[in-house]
Design a protein around this motif. Structure first.
Motif, mmCIF file in Angstrom:
data_model
loop_
_atom_site.group_PDB
_atom_site.id
_atom_site.type_symbol
_atom_site.label_atom_id
_atom_site.label_comp_id
_atom_site.label_asym_id
_atom_site.label_seq_id
_atom_site.Cartn_x
_atom_site.Cartn_y
_atom_site.Cartn_z
ATOM 1 N N TYR A 27 0.740 -1.092 -0.008
ATOM 2 C CA TYR A 27 0.065 0.115 0.042
ATOM 3 C C TYR A 27 0.891 1.343 0.106
ATOM 4 O O TYR A 27 0.291 2.386 -0.605
ATOM 5 C CB TYR A 27 -1.011 0.150 1.171
ATOM 6 N N ALA A 28 2.064 1.333 0.670
ATOM 7 C CA ALA A 28 3.009 2.550 0.602
ATOM 8 C C ALA A 28 3.473 2.599 -0.821
ATOM 9 O O ALA A 28 3.599 3.737 -1.378
ATOM 10 C CB ALA A 28 4.052 2.290 1.563
ATOM 11 N N LYS A 30 1.800 1.769 -3.436
ATOM 12 C CA LYS A 30 0.623 2.188 -4.386
ATOM 13 C C LYS A 30 0.552 3.925 -3.955
ATOM 14 O O LYS A 30 0.021 4.530 -5.063
ATOM 15 C CB LYS A 30 -0.598 1.545 -3.971
ATOM 16 N N LEU A 31 0.685 4.190 -2.687
ATOM 17 C CA LEU A 31 0.403 5.620 -2.366
ATOM 18 C C LEU A 31 1.480 6.295 -3.122
ATOM 19 O O LEU A 31 1.325 7.624 -3.582
ATOM 20 C CB LEU A 31 0.519 5.764 -0.972
ATOM 21 N N PHE A 34 0.676 6.836 -6.612
ATOM 22 C CA PHE A 34 -0.366 7.713 -6.731
ATOM 23 C C PHE A 34 0.006 9.142 -6.875
ATOM 24 O O PHE A 34 -0.350 10.038 -7.335
ATOM 25 C CB PHE A 34 -1.411 7.502 -5.611
ATOM 26 N N VAL A 35 1.122 9.516 -5.686
ATOM 27 C CA VAL A 35 1.554 10.756 -5.536
ATOM 28 C C VAL A 35 2.389 11.285 -6.719
ATOM 29 O O VAL A 35 2.264 12.423 -7.426
ATOM 30 C CB VAL A 35 2.103 11.076 -4.283
#
Length: 124
Positions: A27-28, A30-31, A34-35
């Motif tokens: 998830y980190a 993916k974040l 995204f950023v």
């Protein structure tokens, strides 16, 4: 709204507790992706705007166009201070309105049965 280190730390602790150590790296990542995508989108939009507006884009003072700086209370206060000190030249030219020049509005009288409403040809 500002995010300081304490808030980020609390969000990180909650994320570790909810996601667990196995899913957290995924998830980190993916974040982070995204950023990066949002940053690329903003840079592309800025470059496209610069291409379409030409050299005028660099001359625009974007700080002046920020709607967050417009505080109606400050604008009214500054206008009242300017008019009170006579700093505004438009106030010196404008006629002064006194209480004797202001007339009270006409009282509202209900229409009689069958009477038509008044019509102002200049107002329409």
């Amino acid at each position: 709204m500002s995010i300081d280190f304490n808030k980020i730390l609390i969000i990180g602790i909650i994320a570790v507790l909810l996601l667990g150590p196995q899913r957290l790296p995924m998830y980190a990542q993916k974040l982070a992706e995204f950023v990066k995508a949002i940053r690329r989108f903003a840079d592309t939009a800025k470059d496209r705007m610069r291409d379409e507006m030409g050299p005028d884009f660099d001359e625009v003072d974007w700080q002046k166009l920020d709607p967050r700086q417009y505080d109606p209370r400050r604008i009214i206060r500054d206008a009242l201070i300017d008019s009170a000190t006579g700093a505004n030249t438009a106030d010196a030219v404008a006629p002064q309105v006194t209480a004797s020049k202001v007339r009270a509005p006409a009282p509202i009288v209900p229409l009689a049965a069958g009477e038509s409403a008044p019509f102002d040809g200049e107002a329409t």
